[in-house]
Design an enzyme around this catalytic site. Structure first.
Site, mmCIF file in Angstrom:
data_model
loop_
_atom_site.group_PDB
_atom_site.id
_atom_site.type_symbol
_atom_site.label_atom_id
_atom_site.label_comp_id
_atom_site.label_asym_id
_atom_site.label_seq_id
_atom_site.Cartn_x
_atom_site.Cartn_y
_atom_site.Cartn_z
ATOM 1 N N SER A 538 0.851 -1.189 0.000
ATOM 2 C CA SER A 538 0.000 0.000 0.000
ATOM 3 C C SER A 538 0.889 1.243 0.000
ATOM 4 O O SER A 538 1.671 1.440 -0.925
ATOM 5 C CB SER A 538 -0.952 -0.040 1.203
ATOM 6 O OG SER A 538 -1.930 0.947 1.108
ATOM 7 N N HIS A 653 -7.962 -5.033 -0.570
ATOM 8 C CA HIS A 653 -6.705 -4.327 -0.328
ATOM 9 C C HIS A 653 -5.720 -5.173 0.459
ATOM 10 O O HIS A 653 -4.512 -4.959 0.378
ATOM 11 C CB HIS A 653 -6.990 -3.020 0.413
ATOM 12 C CG HIS A 653 -5.798 -2.141 0.528
ATOM 13 N ND1 HIS A 653 -5.048 -1.749 -0.564
ATOM 14 C CD2 HIS A 653 -5.196 -1.580 1.605
ATOM 15 C CE1 HIS A 653 -4.058 -0.978 -0.162
ATOM 16 N NE2 HIS A 653 -4.121 -0.864 1.149
#
Length: 686
Positions: A538, A653
């Site tokens: 991320s 995610h």
């Protein structure tokens, strides 16, 4: 701006931003196949995957719980239930070695019955009976969820209950027949969107059972350019209140109490963290706050009389004041106490204070030399606390007791690697501006140097604290690798200022800190550039992209997971607009000037000797767009570089939708690292 617009127009890989387009997915499959073929064929990969899956699936791990009334609730995945079980038990049963679990929802059975790839996203139970639950289910692990109402007593979905289709919705109970809801209500009468540019709700409505969503009454609205806005209900007995808030950016919010349809501003600094509890307003300023002639430091914790504050009073009591080595990580309430969790050079300290007098109270029984966190309290009913304690080498322990009283161990996770022969050290590197950057080194005590994996994040005030490294211990440390965690700026290890100095134009500090730790590892003889790998996901994936483009000579391998890469377009993709307070606005030429050097996509070159690179992402990630990872690989290949790439078609995610997928992704990364960082005669994969 014309030059920047031209850069976008000249991007030949915009088509890879079409998440589920046929051409883009064909590209994904074409790149997945050779990576899987190259990395999964060895005995070592099989061992790495099996070892990770054992950690994730073992029945001996702690089933963490949250108390709601008389029951303890848990969500559990294992080999037999990969999608998971939502279940509950009593404290008496939970204390035993084999608790009697009452299964409420079997997600595997639900997914099979409905032919959906459901991933559990959480539930909210209605206080105080805890009979009715708002359940969120995600398709494939995306942030967007489907909402349904579940009756815990009848074990059935409520046919006339509150339901919402897939969206990034926000829903919370007011009472049995009323909720606050924020979702995509469609185009508004003025032609504006019900969502912000970040894709989150900006309108909060009061919705009554049995009525169509269209009839819900608007109680609060933010602006389209906000990150999000919403409303909520505080059900604390005797202190019932309604609140609303607008997140004007990721770190600034306006908060209100709603009384008789009137909005009363809670006038704290917009960048402060604040909470109202009973008679008190707690405020943690994220920048120095001057009240009269007194200035309270960034990261302090202040308490005010709430009613007095709304009336204009500003008499504060400082409950915590930071220093150069100590910051406030968290605070929690029980019926009688305030619990402060602080970090002293990234190591946990706990203090307990009596509510109202704020006098300190001894908290006996907690272990030393461990990372300790408060997992759950029941402040409306008791002083009960569930605590967690662990370290890099000590498996998590679950402790239980009352605040200010002795605690007892009620659950203990098993060891997944031999910790007795592993040593942990905290060291400090000197960054480019002279700042001391802490980092932890974890290795077997017979390993002096060798392949080293450096992990970092450096963003959004997230602190990386010591915790049991079960999979890293099995897959890396026990096999002779050295594991390092860097506590670089951008995180929250030393309070808000450790983060705020690295926002926007200060972003370069993140990368200077991480590269300084990398250099220190080599200078101290722990490793060499050829044997030094780094990993991040991320925001940490962006960190890996910057290491690739600005510091390629420092590393032998990089694992770049669900990354941000194209910072020229990140604010246009999925939730990217919500992060402009962290990185900057690329449409502003002055801000793009400091962003461009750290946008990996714009800084790739053909004539650079890059380290070996594994890039992974997820098609179902609706937070960080998979186009970032795809375009990085496509551009590198265009420039003549070889890259290994894997995109999970599911996973959200986090990169994986279940334990099996998570184990596969973990093994893929560790196999890649062993193969690239260890000399050929040690890297047979056997």
């Amino acid at each position: 701006m014309a030059d920047n617009d031209a850069n976008i127009a000249d991007d030949p890989y915009l088509w890879l931003e079409d998440v589920t387009g046929d051409q883009a997915l064909d590209w994904v499959r074409t790149h997945n196949d050779p990576t899987v073929g190259a990395l999964t064929a060895t005995d070592r990969f099989t061992d790495l995957e099996a070892g990770a899956l054992e950690v994730l699936d073992t029945d001996d791990r702690i089933p963490y719980v949250r108390r709601r009334g008389e029951y303890l609730y848990n969500f559990w995945r294992d080999a037999a239930h990969p999608k998971g079980l939502w279940r509950r038990t009593t404290l008496e049963s939970y204390r035993t070695d084999e608790p009697e679990w009452d299964v409420l929802v079997d997600v595997d059975a639900l997914a099979a019955a409905e032919d959906e790839n459901w991933v559990w996203s959480g539930t909210t139970l209605l206080y105080p009976e805890y009979r009715h639950a708002l359940v969120s289910l995600s398709r494939g692990g995306a942030d967007a969820t489907v909402l349904r109402e579940f009756d815990v007593e009848t074990r059935e979905w409520v046919t006339d209950g509150f339901t919402l289709p897939e969206n990034k919705s926000s829903v919370g109970w007011i009472d049995r027949d009323t909720v606050y809801v924020g979702t995509d209500f469609g185009e508004q009468p003025d032609g504006s969107s019900a969502l912000t540019t970040s894709g989150y709700p900006r309108i909060a409505k009061r919705w009554t059972r049995g009525t169509p969503l269209e009839s819900a009454v608007t109680v609060f609205a933010g602006e389209v350019d906000d990150v999000s806005a919403g409303a909520g209900y505080d059900n604390t007995p005797g202190y019932e209140r309604h609140f609303a808030s607008r997140a004007t950016d990721f770190f600034n919010s306006l908060r209100y109490e709603i009384r008789d349809d009137e909005l009363i501003r809670i006038d704290v600094p917009t960048d402060a963290h604040s909470a109202v509890y009973r008679d008190w307003l707690f405020v943690m300023p994220r920048s120095d706050w001057s009240i009269g002639e007194t200035t309270y430091a960034t990261g302090a914790l202040l308490v005010f009389d709430y009613a007095g504050f709304l009336a204009g009073g500003r008499e504060a009591t400082a409950l915590f004041t930071p220093d150069a080595h100590t910051s406030l990580a968290d605070y929690s309430f029980t019926r009688s106490h305030l619990i402060l969790t602080t970090l002293h050079d990234v190591q946990t300290q706990i203090s307990v204070h009596t509510l109202g007098t704020w006098e300190p109270v001894e908290q006996p029984g907690l272990p030393t030399l461990a990372t300790i966190s408060v997992l759950d309290t029941d402040p409306d009913q008791s002083d009960e606390v569930f605590w967690s304690a662990s370290s890099f080498t000590t498996p998590p322990t679950l402790l239980h007791g009352n605040s200010g009283a002795a605690v007892e161990v009620i659950k203990q996770s098993p060891s997944f690697f031999e910790g007795d022969n592993v040593v942990t050290e905290q060291r400090f590197a000197t960054s480019d501006d002279g700042t001391a950057i802490p980092y932890f080194v974890v290795r077997r005590n017979d390993v002096e140097s060798g392949p080293t994996l450096l992990y970092g994040y450096g963003g959004f005030e997230n602190a990386l604290t010591p915790g049991y490294a079960a999979i890293a211990g099995r897959s890396w440390i026990s096999r002779g690798g050295i594991y390092v965690i860097a506590n670089i700026r951008g995180g929250g290890e030393y309070g808000p200022s450790w983060h705020t100095q690295a926002q926007k134009a200060g972003r370069h500090l993140v990368y200077e800190d991480f590269s300084s730790v990398a250099r220190a590892l080599v200078a101290d003889g722990l490793t060499t550039p050829a044997q030094l790998g780094a990993q991040g996901g991320s925001n940490g994936g962006l960190l890996m992209g910057v290491m690739l483009t600005r510091y390629p000579e420092l590393f032998g391998a990089l694992v770049c997971q669900v990354p941000l890469i194209d910072m020229r377009r990140y604010h246009l993709l999925l939730a990217g607009a919500s992060w402009m307070a962290e990185y900057g606005d690329p449409d502003d030429p002055e801000q793009w000037a400091f962003m461009e050097p750290f946008s990996p996509y714009q800084n790739l070159a053909a004539d650079v000797d890059y380290p070996e690179l594994l890039v992974t992402t997820s098609t179902r990630d609706d937070r960080v767009h998979p186009g970032h990872a795809r375009k990085l690989v496509a551009r590198l290949e265009e420039l003549g570089h070889s890259v290994q790439y894997y995109e999970n078609i599911e996973g959200g995610h986090g990169g994986a939708a279940d334990n099996k997928q998570a184990a596969f992704m973990s093994a893929l990364a560790y196999e890649f690292l062993w193969r690239t960082l260890v000399p050929d005669h040690l890297a047979s994969g056997q």
